[in-house]
Motif scaffolding. Structure first.
Motif, mmCIF file in Angstrom:
data_model
loop_
_atom_site.group_PDB
_atom_site.id
_atom_site.type_symbol
_atom_site.label_atom_id
_atom_site.label_comp_id
_atom_site.label_asym_id
_atom_site.label_seq_id
_atom_site.Cartn_x
_atom_site.Cartn_y
_atom_site.Cartn_z
ATOM 1 N N SER A 87 -11.649 6.590 4.456
ATOM 2 C CA SER A 87 -10.293 6.360 3.963
ATOM 3 C C SER A 87 -10.380 5.592 2.651
ATOM 4 O O SER A 87 -11.334 4.850 2.417
ATOM 5 N N ARG A 88 -9.373 5.787 1.800
ATOM 6 C CA ARG A 88 -9.377 5.194 0.458
ATOM 7 C C ARG A 88 -7.969 4.683 0.163
ATOM 8 O O ARG A 88 -7.021 5.467 0.098
ATOM 9 N N ALA A 89 -7.848 3.374 0.003
ATOM 10 C CA ALA A 89 -6.524 2.775 -0.205
ATOM 11 C C ALA A 89 -6.187 2.688 -1.688
ATOM 12 O O ALA A 89 -7.055 2.449 -2.525
ATOM 13 N N HIS A 90 -4.918 2.898 -1.985
ATOM 14 C CA HIS A 90 -4.360 2.637 -3.323
ATOM 15 C C HIS A 90 -3.330 1.524 -3.150
ATOM 16 O O HIS A 90 -2.507 1.617 -2.243
ATOM 17 N N MET A 146 -15.752 15.522 0.161
ATOM 18 C CA MET A 146 -15.666 16.756 -0.630
ATOM 19 C C MET A 146 -14.199 17.077 -0.887
ATOM 20 O O MET A 146 -13.815 17.448 -1.988
ATOM 21 N N ASN A 147 -13.377 16.896 0.141
ATOM 22 C CA ASN A 147 -11.938 17.132 0.009
ATOM 23 C C ASN A 147 -11.165 15.996 0.681
ATOM 24 O O ASN A 147 -11.572 15.497 1.726
ATOM 25 N N TRP A 148 -10.073 15.630 0.045
ATOM 26 C CA TRP A 148 -9.256 14.521 0.552
ATOM 27 C C TRP A 148 -7.821 14.997 0.774
ATOM 28 O O TRP A 148 -7.368 15.940 0.128
ATOM 29 N N VAL A 149 -7.123 14.325 1.684
ATOM 30 C CA VAL A 149 -5.677 14.549 1.841
ATOM 31 C C VAL A 149 -4.994 13.185 1.907
ATOM 32 O O VAL A 149 -5.625 12.195 2.268
ATOM 33 N N GLU A 150 -3.723 13.163 1.552
ATOM 34 C CA GLU A 150 -2.983 11.902 1.686
ATOM 35 C C GLU A 150 -2.622 11.685 3.144
ATOM 36 O O GLU A 150 -2.094 12.590 3.803
ATOM 37 N N ILE A 168 0.861 -1.187 0.000
ATOM 38 C CA ILE A 168 0.000 0.000 0.000
ATOM 39 C C ILE A 168 0.900 1.241 0.000
ATOM 40 O O ILE A 168 1.480 1.597 1.027
ATOM 41 N N PRO A 169 1.065 1.887 -1.163
ATOM 42 C CA PRO A 169 1.905 3.082 -1.203
ATOM 43 C C PRO A 169 1.169 4.354 -0.779
ATOM 44 O O PRO A 169 1.803 5.370 -0.502
ATOM 45 N N ARG A 170 -0.173 4.306 -0.758
ATOM 46 C CA ARG A 170 -0.903 5.554 -0.527
ATOM 47 C C ARG A 170 -2.300 5.287 0.041
ATOM 48 O O ARG A 170 -2.987 4.349 -0.381
ATOM 49 N N VAL A 171 -2.688 6.111 1.013
ATOM 50 C CA VAL A 171 -4.057 6.102 1.539
ATOM 51 C C VAL A 171 -4.528 7.552 1.580
ATOM 52 O O VAL A 171 -3.803 8.438 2.052
ATOM 53 N N ASP A 172 -5.719 7.818 1.065
ATOM 54 C CA ASP A 172 -6.324 9.153 1.173
ATOM 55 C C ASP A 172 -7.349 9.130 2.291
ATOM 56 O O ASP A 172 -8.036 8.115 2.490
ATOM 57 N N VAL A 173 -7.481 10.258 3.010
ATOM 58 C CA VAL A 173 -8.552 10.358 4.007
ATOM 59 C C VAL A 173 -9.323 11.651 3.787
ATOM 60 O O VAL A 173 -8.783 12.643 3.276
ATOM 61 N N THR A 174 -10.601 11.617 4.180
ATOM 62 C CA THR A 174 -11.422 12.816 4.159
ATOM 63 C C THR A 174 -12.123 12.930 5.509
ATOM 64 O O THR A 174 -12.464 11.909 6.116
ATOM 65 N N ILE A 175 -12.324 14.167 5.967
ATOM 66 C CA ILE A 175 -13.086 14.362 7.204
ATOM 67 C C ILE A 175 -14.398 15.097 6.907
ATOM 68 O O ILE A 175 -15.190 15.341 7.806
ATOM 69 N N ASP A 176 -14.642 15.399 5.602
ATOM 70 C CA ASP A 176 -15.879 16.112 5.243
ATOM 71 C C ASP A 176 -16.746 15.292 4.283
ATOM 72 O O ASP A 176 -17.474 15.847 3.462
ATOM 73 N N GLY A 177 -16.639 13.977 4.378
ATOM 74 C CA GLY A 177 -17.518 13.127 3.574
ATOM 75 C C GLY A 177 -17.132 13.058 2.111
ATOM 76 O O GLY A 177 -17.980 12.779 1.268
#
Lengths: 418, 358
Positions: A370-373, A336-340, A325-334
């Motif tokens: 969270s969103r895994a790549h 709308m915006n994501w960060v690594e 897993i090289p990357r996971v994105d997370v969002t705290i606003d459902g």
């Protein structure tokens, strides 16, 4: 269940303590914190000596960190499952006593002196190994996750269970010590026609699965240690199969027999179960690989935010049956915006990875995802994307993105969002 | 041990004589004997490989099923409580609530034979003969309307039976799903607004919230959101057991331990731990000294309903008589267990039940 209830009580009590804590903290500045000002019993009196705990256990204060089951899921406890308390864990390794259990005929209590592993079928020399024989082959150490194909299977129709222990807890991540399955097969000499392997357990369900020879020779292990010590009985003591990245049902516990053949055996667990029914009435079979997946373990329904607004640590786990897993994105606003997210800790192929995201909580409600790549470029889909193709009756392989709603009080709930 | 240690004696002798070890191998393990392979190799493949000699009729299968299987799977394979349903479900696979049975879902008959022989009856695995297994498989075909009642299944005609859903399976094509290809993802301003569309708290089926009655289940986790009113198990109004005072606190620990070992054959149906729930049989914690036929919420046979009305208590004498011959003690009991012929074994079992009643 009573333990689960006591946890909720513990949580409510914890909330009260946290609220009170602010007051005590204020008082402490005037009179001094009793935790500092008063001598604690452990600082004054002698504790247990070295022989009191020959096999160490967690602190008594951690008694609620246990595997739990969902009683209504199954008819009885012998053919059932319980769940790893992911919300209480950190790092990437699952402690042996907390690895979820899935049995089909209860725990086999195998006497290692009576343990035998047989290899037969399309081989030059059918062989029998004792446990001591197995330990004379070259050993390897590998960290791998084991995920039940039905992990998150209760969530296909919608948000159902409130806690990542229950929605995602059919997974554990362990360092195995064992020998290469390919070495054992070479010892018996696989004939050219040998394209499949049947692995069988010695338990009361006689668990069996067909495994393609290509996988068996690639990275499968015959393991006898987990996290440095002997396998636990509930994890297949004395010997289990390790099938990295593939569904947990194939990791035969109490492994006693390996038969080489020229076709799959079409056993119960690869026909009537562990096949994925689609809306058109057809079912996918041999869906072995576990897709990339992630979940936020804290905050989560069983791990609410107790400290109020301000600096907050979000953490979770991600994994893929196809690689790292090289990357996971997370969002705290459902979404709308994501960060690594920040990955921390060792990264192994087909292993759990740990991620963190530190943020300053303003006290407003949150929608966490969270969103895994994975290393093949695969991106974890949403639950709706999965349902669009697979409907809601495929039970297995639900790797959709999980959402937790956190309210102003820091309490989290399993929800689905638009 | 090395492969031929006994034949060759000392290990260094083996090295000198150069045992027949293939290149690149270690010479570990020993050859498996044909009779050893036969003892463990009971798997059966769709092409018939592994089928033993033998045969069995629907008629015989029904007798065995009634005795050994119906308490969990129902008299007609409809499934009792949360145990698997074995028959019916034809035409449901495309519906909202698929019923996956041997008849509606299983692609190969060999799987039925293999599974029954290796894993059933639950808690007494690999106790059925080859003929009994043929008979049970024949009866399961009959329950699914796939053969007539005069049918006999054998090794010879096994391959002639075609399962209705044999063509119902496809290869794993997840890689072709639209979202499966590597793709860029949106990171900022991905949607204008977000709304919550479903909440787990509404269902309230998480263990700390209590279990719903009769949730939809699979083997393993439930596939479906449970409907609290669906398939609710009919509760039988049973008055709380008259509190018969447990006779004597004391019990013989060694004897009870022997009973605990014997109890393994009962565990598939009876829970004995404190708080254990009713299964195929009533929960047995506290059974010693309890009124007969009074396990809370258990649906008893007519035989035990009658005994409960008669007002007996499970004391040592009653347990001994029941365990000696369950069907004589309660004619028509659902319990298929034949009983314990040995008086010593019965004494040990009773002592164990006593120990688990304190």
């Amino acid at each position: 269940m009573s333990e689960a209830r006591s946890t909720r009580r513990g949580f409510l009590a914890g909330g009260a303590i946290a609220a009170g804590g602010a007051l005590v903290g204020g008082a402490a500045r005037a009179a001094g914190d009793p935790a500092i000002m008063e001598a604690q019993p452990w600082a004054r009196h002698l504790g247990d000596g070295v022989d009191a705990r020959p096999y160490g256990h967690p602190s008594a204060f951690e008694k609620d960190v246990v595997r739990r089951d969902v009683p209504w899921l199954t008819a009885d406890a012998q053919s059932s499952v319980n769940f790893t308390p992911l919300h209480e864990l950190d790092g990437i390794i699952t402690p042996n006593g907390l690895c979820f259990e899935r049995h089909h005929g209860g725990i086999a209590e195998v006497d290692p002196a009576q343990y035998r592993l047989m290899i037969h079928g399309l081989v030059e020399t059918p062989l029998v190994f004792t446990l001591a024989d197995l330990k004379r082959f070259p050993r390897v150490n590998r960290v791998h996750f084991l995920e039940c194909a039905a992990n998150s299977g209760m969530e296909w129709r919608g948000a159902q269970l409130n806690g990542c222990q229950f929605t995602h807890g059919m997974i554990h991540n362990v360092m195995y010590t064992g020998v290469r399955l390919s070495d054992l097969l070479a010892e018996a000499g696989v004939k050219t026609a040998g394209k499949w392997l049947l692995a069988e357990g010695g338990d009361a369900s006689g668990m069996t699965r067909s495994i393609p020879m290509e996988k068996a020779l690639d990275d499968c292990l015959v393991a006898f240690k987990m996290n440095g010590e002997a396998l636990r009985p509930e994890q297949g003591y004395p010997v289990r199969l390790v099938v990295p990245g593939w569904e947990g049902n194939m990791w035969i516990k109490w492994l006693r027999r390996l038969e080489v053949g020229d076709a799959p055996w079409e056993q119960r667990e690869e026909t009537s179960k562990y096949t994925d029914l689609l809306p058109n009435g057809k079912a996918r079979r041999f869906t072995w690989e576990m897709d990339a997946k992630s979940v936020i373990t804290s905050p989560s329904p069983q791990a609410p935010i107790l400290h109020g607004k301000g600096p907050t640590v979000l953490t979770g786990i991600a994994w893929s049956g196809r690689g790292a897993i090289p990357r996971v994105d997370v969002t705290i606003d459902g979404g709308m915006n994501w960060v690594e997210a920040r990955l921390d800790g060792p990264s192994f192929e087909k292993s759990i990875h740990r991620f963190y995201h530190e943020f300053d909580w303003d006290g407003r409600p949150l929608l966490l995802q969270s969103r895994a790549h994975d290393s093949t470029g695969y991106v974890q889909p949403t639950k709706d994307e999965l349902r669009k193709v697979r409907g809601t009756n495929s039970i297995y392989h639900n790797n959709g993105i999980q959402t937790w709603a956190v309210n102003e009080n820091g309490e989290a709930e399993n929800v689905e969002i638009s | 041990m090395s492969r031929f240690p006994e034949a060759l004696g000392l290990a260094f002798a083996a090295a000198l004589i150069a045992a027949p070890v293939a290149a690149g191998t270690l010479g570990l393990g020993r050859p498996a004997l044909p009779e050893e392979i036969e003892a463990w190799n009971i798997d059966v493949r769709p092409d018939g490989l592994g089928l033993p000699e033998g045969s069995g009729s629907v008629e015989v299968g029904e007798e065995i099923f009634t005795e050994k299987c119906a308490m969990c799977h129902g008299d007609f394979g409809e499934g009792a409580g949360r145990w698997p349903q074995l028959a019916g479900g034809a035409g449901t696979l495309t519906g909202a609530r698929p019923v996956k049975t041997i008849g509606s879902y299983w692609p190969y008959l060999s799987t039925v034979y293999d599974y029954v022989r290796r894993a059933m009856p639950f808690g007494d695995a690999q106790s059925l003969s080859a003929d009994d297994t043929y008979a049970l498989v024949a009866y399961l075909l009959y329950l699914n309307d796939l053969v007539e009642d005069d049918f006999t299944l054998s090794k010879e005609n096994f391959a002639e039976v075609e399962m209705p859903n044999a063509g119902g399976f496809v290869a794993d094509d997840r890689a072709a799903e639209p979202f499966a290809k590597p793709h860029e993802v949106c990171m900022t301003g991905c949607k204008a607004s977000v709304a919550i569309t479903a909440r787990a708290a509404v269902l309230d089926v998480t263990p700390e919230g209590g279990a719903p009655a009769g949730a939809e289940t699979e083997d393993g986790p439930a596939a479906a959101a449970p409907e609290p009113d669906a398939k609710a198990e009919p509760a039988v109004a049973t008055d709380p057991a008259p509190a018969a005072a447990p006779a004597e606190a004391a019990f013989d620990a060694a004897l009870a331990a022997a009973g605990e070992t014997l109890f393994k054959k009962c565990k598939a149906c009876h829970k004995i731990e404190e708080g254990g729930k009713n299964g195929a049989g009533p929960a047995l914690h506290g059974v010693f000294g309890r009124a007969i036929g009074h396990a809370d919420g258990f649906r008893y046979s007519k035989a035990f309903e009658k005994l409960a009305e008669d007002g007996g208590v499970w004391d040592a004498a009653a347990l001994d008589a029941f365990l000696a011959s369950p069907k004589d003690f309660a004619k028509g009991t659902k319990m298929s267990f034949a009983g314990l012929k040995s008086a010593e074994e019965r004494a040990a079992m009773i002592e164990y039940l006593k120990s688990a009643s304190q």
